[in-house]
Design a protein around this motif. Sequence first.
Motif, PDB file in Angstrom:
ATOM      1  N   GLU A 148       0.834  -1.201   0.000  1.00  0.00           N
ATOM      2  CA  GLU A 148       0.000   0.000   0.000  1.00  0.00           C
ATOM      3  C   GLU A 148       0.869   1.252   0.000  1.00  0.00           C
ATOM      4  N   ASP A 149       0.169   2.401  -0.058  1.00  0.00           N
ATOM      5  CA  ASP A 149       0.849   3.695  -0.060  1.00  0.00           C
ATOM      6  C   ASP A 149       1.856   3.821  -1.202  1.00  0.00           C
ATOM      7  N   VAL A 150       1.497   3.234  -2.342  1.00  0.00           N
ATOM      8  CA  VAL A 150       2.279   3.440  -3.563  1.00  0.00           C
ATOM      9  C   VAL A 150       1.637   4.583  -4.348  1.00  0.00           C
ATOM     10  N   PRO A 151       2.393   5.238  -5.237  1.00  0.00           N
ATOM     11  CA  PRO A 151       1.818   6.330  -6.022  1.00  0.00           C
ATOM     12  C   PRO A 151       0.637   5.853  -6.883  1.00  0.00           C
TER      13      PRO A 151
ATOM     14  N   PHE B 224       1.589   4.314 -10.122  1.00  0.00           N
ATOM     15  CA  PHE B 224       1.989   2.908 -10.090  1.00  0.00           C
ATOM     16  C   PHE B 224       0.767   2.005 -10.277  1.00  0.00           C
ATOM     17  N   ARG B 225      -0.295   2.296  -9.524  1.00  0.00           N
ATOM     18  CA  ARG B 225      -1.517   1.496  -9.659  1.00  0.00           C
ATOM     19  C   ARG B 225      -2.102   1.596 -11.063  1.00  0.00           C
ATOM     20  N   ARG B 226      -2.053   2.805 -11.604  1.00  0.00           N
ATOM     21  CA  ARG B 226      -2.574   2.981 -12.967  1.00  0.00           C
ATOM     22  C   ARG B 226      -1.809   2.108 -13.941  1.00  0.00           C
TER      23      ARG B 226
ATOM     24  N   ARG C 153       8.559  -0.298 -16.404  1.00  0.00           N
ATOM     25  CA  ARG C 153       8.113   1.090 -16.614  1.00  0.00           C
ATOM     26  C   ARG C 153       8.463   2.009 -15.440  1.00  0.00           C
ATOM     27  N   LEU C 154       9.264   1.501 -14.481  1.00  0.00           N
ATOM     28  CA  LEU C 154       9.529   2.280 -13.265  1.00  0.00           C
ATOM     29  C   LEU C 154      10.020   3.715 -13.488  1.00  0.00           C
ATOM     30  N   PRO C 155      10.983   3.939 -14.414  1.00  0.00           N
ATOM     31  CA  PRO C 155      11.445   5.326 -14.583  1.00  0.00           C
ATOM     32  C   PRO C 155      10.298   6.282 -14.933  1.00  0.00           C
TER      33      PRO C 155
END
Lengths: 115, 454
Positions: A65-68, A71-73, A94-96
Motif C-alpha cells: 500500500e501507499d504506492v503512487p 503505479f496502480r494505474r 516502466r519504473l522510470p
Amino acid sequence: MPHYIGIILDEKRLEQVKGTPVEEKIQPIFGGTLKMLVVEVPDEKSQQILKEFERARIDSRGFIEDVPVAFRRAVFEEIAKAKSLDVIDNVLQRLPEIQELAKKEAEYIPPPEIE
Amino acid sequence: MIVKTPPPHGGRLVERVVKKREIGEKMAAGCIEYDLKPTTDPKGVPIRHVYREIMSVCYGFFSPVEGSMTQNDLEGVLNERRLENGWVFPYPILFDISEEDLKSLDVKEGDRLLLKLKGQPFAVTDVEEIYKIDPLDVATRTFGTPEKNPEVVREAFNEKHPGWVIYKCMNPYVIAGKWTIVNEPKFKEPYDRFWFPPAKCREVMKNEKKWRTVIAHQTRNVPHTGHEALMKNAAYTGDIEPCHGILVNAIIGAKRKGDYPNEAILEGHEAVNKYGYIKPSRHMVTFTLWDMRYGNPIESLLHGIIRQNMGCTHHMFGRDHAAVGEYYDKFATQILWTEGIPSFGFEAPPNEVDLGLRIIPQNMAEFWYCPICQEIAYSESCGHTDAKQKFSGSFLRGMVAEGVMPPTVVMRPEVYKAIVKWWKVFNYPFVNNKYLENLDRELEIDLPPMEVPA
Ligand SMILES: [Zn+2]
C-alpha cells in the motif's frame, strides 16, 4: 512470502476487462460494493517496489500500500493490455516513467468532481 | 453499581490561563523575552512545538502537571512514571533550550521569562530550576528497551520512531517551572468549534448533554465504518446501561506526510454525528494539542489522563493503540490495563494503583467486514476468520488518492466529502510538504496583539 497489489475497478476499468480471461478473477469485496483484482507479487519484487517508493509499505493483510497512484494505474494498464494478472515484470520495466509521474503527484492530485 | 464522573487526575483541574488582559499585560511586563521555536529533526523538518504542551498544561488536559518538569519530576517519570508528588504521569514535559539561547537569555532561577509566539506575547514561565539533560538518554528511557522492559518492548527504538526522535532532538538544557498563558490564543476555523478544554468539557457533558457515563475514543484519523463500529460497540459498556456519551478526542499536532489533514479529521468525525450515524445527543468531537509520541502503552496513560480530566468515565483501547512499527507488543496497551507492566512502574493496572487513574479501560479487539455474516463483525464473535475483509487505513488512502469514492459500507459519503472539501483547499488529499510548511508557520491559533508595558 508473496505480497499483493489490489486494484480497485471502477465502471470504466470494469468495462475494459469485460469479456477477457481477467473478468472471472474479479473479487467482490465489502458485500459486492467494491470490485478488485489482486496481483500476486513475489517477495524479491515487492522488496524492489518498497525500495523504489519511499512511502510504500506492506499492510497487515500482506498488501503493498501507499504506492503512487501512477503505479496502480500502470498495473491496471498492463492488466488490460495483457488480459492477464501476470504483469508485474512489465510494470517494473516502466519504473522510470512511473517515478516521473509520481514526483508530480507528491504535491498535487486533482480533487474529484463531487458536489 | 452506578459509575460516577471521576475527579480530575491529581484531584483538581489545573487552570493557568489569565482571562483579564490587564493582568496578563502586567505579568508580561519587564520579563526577559524568548521566541518559541519548533523542535526539528536532523533534516530540519518541524516535529514538535512546545506551544502545544504549554496549551495542554495550562488548560488542564495534563493535570496535575503545571509546567516544564523539574529534574526530580523528570527522573520520577522516567524511573516509575510518577511525578515527585506521587501522581502517575507517563511522559517528560519539558521546555528545552539550546546552550546558545540559554547563554544569550541570561536567566536564572526565580526569574520570569516571557515566551512569545508568532511575534506576540503568549505565556510566562516562572523559572524554578535550570538543568542539563542527555536527550538520547531521555528518549530511550521514555519508551523503554527490550532489556529493561521485556514484558512489552520487542525492538530497540531508533531513528524510524517519530516519538523517540522528538525526545532525541530536544535541546540539552531544560528550563523548569510553571507556565501561565498571559495572552489567550484564538483557534482558527475549524478548530475553534472543537475546542473543549477539560473544565468546559465537563460542564457541557454534565449540563448540556446530560451524560452520566462517557466513553472516550482516541483518534488521529478520518473515521471509516470500522472506527464507527468500534465506537458504537465499545459504548455498550457502562454501568446499568450503555454509556450515555461517546467523546471523540483527536490528537492534533505535528503531522507526517501521508496523514490526513487535521481539518479533515475533525470534520470527518463531526460528519458521523451531523448525519446521524451516531446521533449528536450521544457523540461529540473534541481535540487535544499534542505532538503524538506513538508510545503505545505509555501513550495510553496520557490518553487516560487527558480524557479523565475531560470528565470521561471509560476509555476504549484497541490493539496497536497509538503505535507505529513493531517496537512494542501488539497488546502492550491491553497488557498494561489488564495486569500492569512492573518494569514501567505498574505492578497493577494504572487504575488500580495509588495516585493512579480513575478512568475505566475498555479493551477492544478488531472489527472487520465478514461476507458470510454480511455485516461488520467483531473478531471475537465472528468465526469466519478466513473470509474476513479488514479495514485497512492505507487501502482506503489508496482508494481516495485514485479518486474512487469509497462505498458507504466502508466510509460514509459525508465523511468522504469532508476529505474532498479540504482536498480542494490544499490541492491534495493528504499532508504534503506545503501543508507542513503552512502548519509550521501558522499553527492552529492566532494571537491577539498585546502591548507589554515597559
Ligand atoms: Zn462472520
